[in-house]
Scaffold this motif. Structure first.
Motif, PDB file in Angstrom:
ATOM      1  N   VAL A 172      -6.591  38.743  18.866  1.00  0.00           N
ATOM      2  CA  VAL A 172      -5.564  39.706  19.277  1.00  0.00           C
ATOM      3  C   VAL A 172      -6.106  40.551  20.412  1.00  0.00           C
ATOM      4  O   VAL A 172      -7.320  40.641  20.637  1.00  0.00           O
ATOM      5  CB  VAL A 172      -5.139  40.616  18.101  1.00  0.00           C
ATOM      6  N   GLN A 173      -5.204  41.210  21.138  1.00  0.00           N
ATOM      7  CA  GLN A 173      -5.593  42.117  22.198  1.00  0.00           C
ATOM      8  C   GLN A 173      -5.392  43.558  21.758  1.00  0.00           C
ATOM      9  O   GLN A 173      -4.762  43.831  20.735  1.00  0.00           O
ATOM     10  CB  GLN A 173      -4.764  41.837  23.457  1.00  0.00           C
ATOM     11  N   SER A 174      -5.946  44.487  22.539  1.00  0.00           N
ATOM     12  CA  SER A 174      -5.760  45.903  22.257  1.00  0.00           C
ATOM     13  C   SER A 174      -4.313  46.291  22.541  1.00  0.00           C
ATOM     14  O   SER A 174      -3.584  45.553  23.226  1.00  0.00           O
ATOM     15  CB  SER A 174      -6.690  46.735  23.137  1.00  0.00           C
ATOM     16  N   PRO A 175      -3.862  47.465  22.044  1.00  0.00           N
ATOM     17  CA  PRO A 175      -2.495  47.908  22.349  1.00  0.00           C
ATOM     18  C   PRO A 175      -2.217  48.019  23.842  1.00  0.00           C
ATOM     19  O   PRO A 175      -1.070  47.906  24.273  1.00  0.00           O
ATOM     20  CB  PRO A 175      -2.429  49.289  21.670  1.00  0.00           C
ATOM     21  N   ALA A 176      -3.275  48.210  24.648  1.00  0.00           N
ATOM     22  CA  ALA A 176      -3.083  48.318  26.096  1.00  0.00           C
ATOM     23  C   ALA A 176      -3.209  46.966  26.791  1.00  0.00           C
ATOM     24  O   ALA A 176      -3.152  46.895  28.014  1.00  0.00           O
ATOM     25  CB  ALA A 176      -4.108  49.292  26.680  1.00  0.00           C
ATOM     26  N   GLY A 177      -3.393  45.898  26.012  1.00  0.00           N
ATOM     27  CA  GLY A 177      -3.463  44.566  26.594  1.00  0.00           C
ATOM     28  C   GLY A 177      -4.849  44.113  26.977  1.00  0.00           C
ATOM     29  O   GLY A 177      -4.998  43.085  27.641  1.00  0.00           O
ATOM     30  N   PHE A 178      -5.905  44.853  26.552  1.00  0.00           N
ATOM     31  CA  PHE A 178      -7.276  44.452  26.861  1.00  0.00           C
ATOM     32  C   PHE A 178      -7.732  43.348  25.914  1.00  0.00           C
ATOM     33  O   PHE A 178      -7.347  43.305  24.747  1.00  0.00           O
ATOM     34  CB  PHE A 178      -8.237  45.641  26.728  1.00  0.00           C
ATOM     35  N   GLU A 179      -8.609  42.465  26.433  1.00  0.00           N
ATOM     36  CA  GLU A 179      -9.294  41.523  25.564  1.00  0.00           C
ATOM     37  C   GLU A 179     -10.255  42.288  24.659  1.00  0.00           C
ATOM     38  O   GLU A 179     -10.938  43.214  25.097  1.00  0.00           O
ATOM     39  CB  GLU A 179     -10.086  40.493  26.391  1.00  0.00           C
ATOM     40  N   LEU A 180     -10.336  41.919  23.385  1.00  0.00           N
ATOM     41  CA  LEU A 180     -11.248  42.545  22.440  1.00  0.00           C
ATOM     42  C   LEU A 180     -12.332  41.556  22.054  1.00  0.00           C
ATOM     43  O   LEU A 180     -12.069  40.372  21.860  1.00  0.00           O
ATOM     44  CB  LEU A 180     -10.495  42.998  21.181  1.00  0.00           C
ATOM     45  N   THR A 181     -13.576  42.039  21.949  1.00  0.00           N
ATOM     46  CA  THR A 181     -14.685  41.160  21.609  1.00  0.00           C
ATOM     47  C   THR A 181     -15.423  41.658  20.370  1.00  0.00           C
ATOM     48  O   THR A 181     -15.468  42.860  20.090  1.00  0.00           O
ATOM     49  CB  THR A 181     -15.690  41.047  22.773  1.00  0.00           C
ATOM     50  N   ASP A 182     -15.998  40.709  19.640  1.00  0.00           N
ATOM     51  CA  ASP A 182     -16.934  40.984  18.550  1.00  0.00           C
ATOM     52  C   ASP A 182     -18.320  40.541  18.987  1.00  0.00           C
ATOM     53  O   ASP A 182     -18.478  39.795  19.961  1.00  0.00           O
ATOM     54  CB  ASP A 182     -16.544  40.206  17.289  1.00  0.00           C
ATOM     55  N   ILE A 183     -19.352  40.988  18.253  1.00  0.00           N
ATOM     56  CA  ILE A 183     -20.728  40.615  18.548  1.00  0.00           C
ATOM     57  C   ILE A 183     -21.219  39.654  17.471  1.00  0.00           C
ATOM     58  O   ILE A 183     -21.139  39.955  16.271  1.00  0.00           O
ATOM     59  CB  ILE A 183     -21.640  41.846  18.616  1.00  0.00           C
ATOM     60  N   TRP A 184     -21.707  38.501  17.890  1.00  0.00           N
ATOM     61  CA  TRP A 184     -22.224  37.469  16.994  1.00  0.00           C
ATOM     62  C   TRP A 184     -23.695  37.237  17.299  1.00  0.00           C
ATOM     63  O   TRP A 184     -24.197  37.580  18.378  1.00  0.00           O
ATOM     64  CB  TRP A 184     -21.437  36.170  17.160  1.00  0.00           C
ATOM     65  N   THR A 185     -24.396  36.654  16.330  1.00  0.00           N
ATOM     66  CA  THR A 185     -25.805  36.349  16.520  1.00  0.00           C
ATOM     67  C   THR A 185     -26.125  34.986  15.941  1.00  0.00           C
ATOM     68  O   THR A 185     -25.474  34.525  14.990  1.00  0.00           O
ATOM     69  CB  THR A 185     -26.692  37.432  15.869  1.00  0.00           C
ATOM     70  N   VAL A 186     -27.113  34.339  16.536  1.00  0.00           N
ATOM     71  CA  VAL A 186     -27.573  33.037  16.071  1.00  0.00           C
ATOM     72  C   VAL A 186     -29.065  32.945  16.371  1.00  0.00           C
ATOM     73  O   VAL A 186     -29.548  33.475  17.365  1.00  0.00           O
ATOM     74  CB  VAL A 186     -26.787  31.892  16.768  1.00  0.00           C
ATOM     75  N   HIS A 187     -29.814  32.279  15.453  1.00  0.00           N
ATOM     76  CA  HIS A 187     -31.223  32.047  15.737  1.00  0.00           C
ATOM     77  C   HIS A 187     -31.356  31.082  16.907  1.00  0.00           C
ATOM     78  O   HIS A 187     -30.476  30.261  17.159  1.00  0.00           O
ATOM     79  CB  HIS A 187     -31.931  31.475  14.509  1.00  0.00           C
ATOM     80  N   THR A 188     -32.483  31.154  17.586  1.00  0.00           N
ATOM     81  CA  THR A 188     -32.680  30.298  18.756  1.00  0.00           C
ATOM     82  C   THR A 188     -32.771  28.820  18.398  1.00  0.00           C
ATOM     83  O   THR A 188     -32.658  27.966  19.284  1.00  0.00           O
ATOM     84  CB  THR A 188     -33.943  30.719  19.512  1.00  0.00           C
ATOM     85  N   ASP A 189     -32.961  28.496  17.100  1.00  0.00           N
ATOM     86  CA  ASP A 189     -32.952  27.089  16.698  1.00  0.00           C
ATOM     87  C   ASP A 189     -31.575  26.623  16.257  1.00  0.00           C
ATOM     88  O   ASP A 189     -31.411  25.499  15.778  1.00  0.00           O
ATOM     89  CB  ASP A 189     -33.979  26.832  15.597  1.00  0.00           C
ATOM     90  N   GLY A 190     -30.559  27.496  16.392  1.00  0.00           N
ATOM     91  CA  GLY A 190     -29.193  27.127  16.057  1.00  0.00           C
ATOM     92  C   GLY A 190     -28.769  27.455  14.640  1.00  0.00           C
ATOM     93  O   GLY A 190     -27.615  27.225  14.273  1.00  0.00           O
TER      94      GLY A 190
END
Length: 392
Positions: free
Chosen positions: A60-78
């Motif tokens: 979904v986008q913000s009420p003002a139409g901005f793209e919204l992002t989350d922060i994800w993490t992964v080990h360097t071996d996948g």
């Protein structure tokens, strides 16, 4: 082995279409470490210890139409690919250090953006609130502290949200911004927009009184340090009755953090800009309209050494140990402090130039290339579409 992280995308213009995150050696051996849909393109990727932190777009986008992002993490071996921060707010990572991530948390009550600066541990998920003032900018890390400023206040906080400290306060019409940090020293700039004048100051992170590093009569900007010597550009102020004052041609100066040992390193009438540092030498480009000089000068002042005469289509892209990586129309070259030029590859990088072990990796358009920095090997295309984003 030293590894490189690549972000690849199917269509560079489609933010939601992604092949994922890859790692690989400079010889071209690659491994997919995350293939989640919606990896932000383009988007910042941070590498710290055995973790990679990246952004995914929310559905979904913000009420003002901005793209919204989350922060994800992964080990360097996948392995252990998971969401680190995924709320209905917009979360944007700004820095990574050890297990801590500094990020911006934006909500939109009644259509108005409200920002907070927070931190989170990648291993435990522990969170801390670092700053809530309006118009606060994250600047950089100083050891285990995050440094911020508003237009009138410079402050920092430990990454776990404790031990907040105010380092400087100014009153309008002055504004300030944090410029850099090293050892126990913060460098910041006070600026007066009506006159265009700026002043560099230093202060210890642990407290104390600020020290003025210049006379405050020019426009100045911090570019780095060698030991305790602060290197900065000092520019004339150009006045136009129809526009605000702006910086014109610049010289290069240095000064100790306590205000002593002032030295003029370059003061030609042409514009001069710092390219980087090799040992105690400051590398400076002197703009002479298609016949530029690349020179080295001791940080405490002294006789300059001409390294190379450059055209308008030649640029210093990177400094690795005692070599400058130079982009020329004919490809990628190295330049030694003795003035020796050596061609190492026929492809010149547009951006994303990084040292990866004993190789130089770069982007040419959307393709990724790597070449041994000694030139003793072929320049290899690693990917047709991607971006060099970090080194493990």
């Amino acid at each position: 082995a030293v590894l490189r992280v690549l972000r690849l995308c199917k269509d560079i213009n489609q933010k939601r279409s992604s092949d994922g995150l890859w790692r690989g050696k400079a010889t071209g051996n690659g491994q997919l470490i995350s293939a989640r849909p919606g990896i932000e393109q383009p988007g910042a990727v941070f590498v710290s210890e055995v973790n990679v932190y990246y952004h995914r777009l929310q559905p979904v986008q913000s009420p003002a139409g901005f793209e919204l992002t989350d922060i994800w993490t992964v080990h360097t071996d996948g392995t252990d690919d998971h969401a680190l921060v995924n709320t209905i707010a917009d979360e944007t990572a700004r820095a990574a250090a050890d297990q801590w991530i500094v990020y911006e948390h934006d909500t939109f009550p009644n259509g108005t953006r409200v920002s907070e600066l927070r931190s989170v541990r990648g291993d435990t998920g522990q969170q801390a609130l670092l700053a809530t003032e309006r118009f606060t900018q994250y600047r950089f890390l100083s050891g285990q502290r995050a440094v911020f400023n508003t237009e009138q206040r410079l402050f920092s906080s430990s990454l776990n949200g404790t031990d907040a400290r105010t380092h400087a306060i100014v009153n309008f019409p002055l504004t300030l911004s944090a410029s850099g940090t090293f050892d126990n020293t913060l460098i910041y700039r006070e600026f007066e927009s009506r006159t265009g004048r700026a002043t560099l100051k230093s202060i210890t992170v642990s407290g104390g009184s600020p020290v003025s590093l210049d006379d405050g009569l020019s426009y100045v900007s911090y570019v780095g340090h060698v030991g305790s010597s602060v290197v900065y550009q000092r520019c004339v102020i150009e006045i136009d009755p129809d526009d605000p004052p702006r910086a014109g041609a610049c010289d290069v100066d240095s000064v100790n953090t306590d205000g002593s040992r002032r030295a003029v390193l370059a003061s030609h009438s042409a514009n001069e800009s710092v390219q980087g540092f090799i040992g105690d030498q400051v590398i400076i480009r002197r703009n002479l309209s298609g016949n530029d000089q690349l020179i080295a000068v001791p940080v405490t002042g002294g006789t300059e050494q001409l390294l190379m005469t450059m055209t308008d289509s030649e640029f210093v892209q990177l400094i690795v140990d005692d070599l400058l990586i130079v982009r020329r129309p004919s490809g990628t070259w190295t330049l030694g402090m003795n003035g020796t030029l050596t061609k190492i590859g026929s492809v010149a990088g547009d951006f994303g130039v990084m040292a990866v072990g004993d190789s130089i990796c770069l982007n040419k358009g959307t393709a990724v290339w790597c070449v041994p920095q000694d030139g003793q090997g072929p320049q290899v295309k690693i990917a047709d579409r991607g971006k060099v984003v970090g080194v493990l």
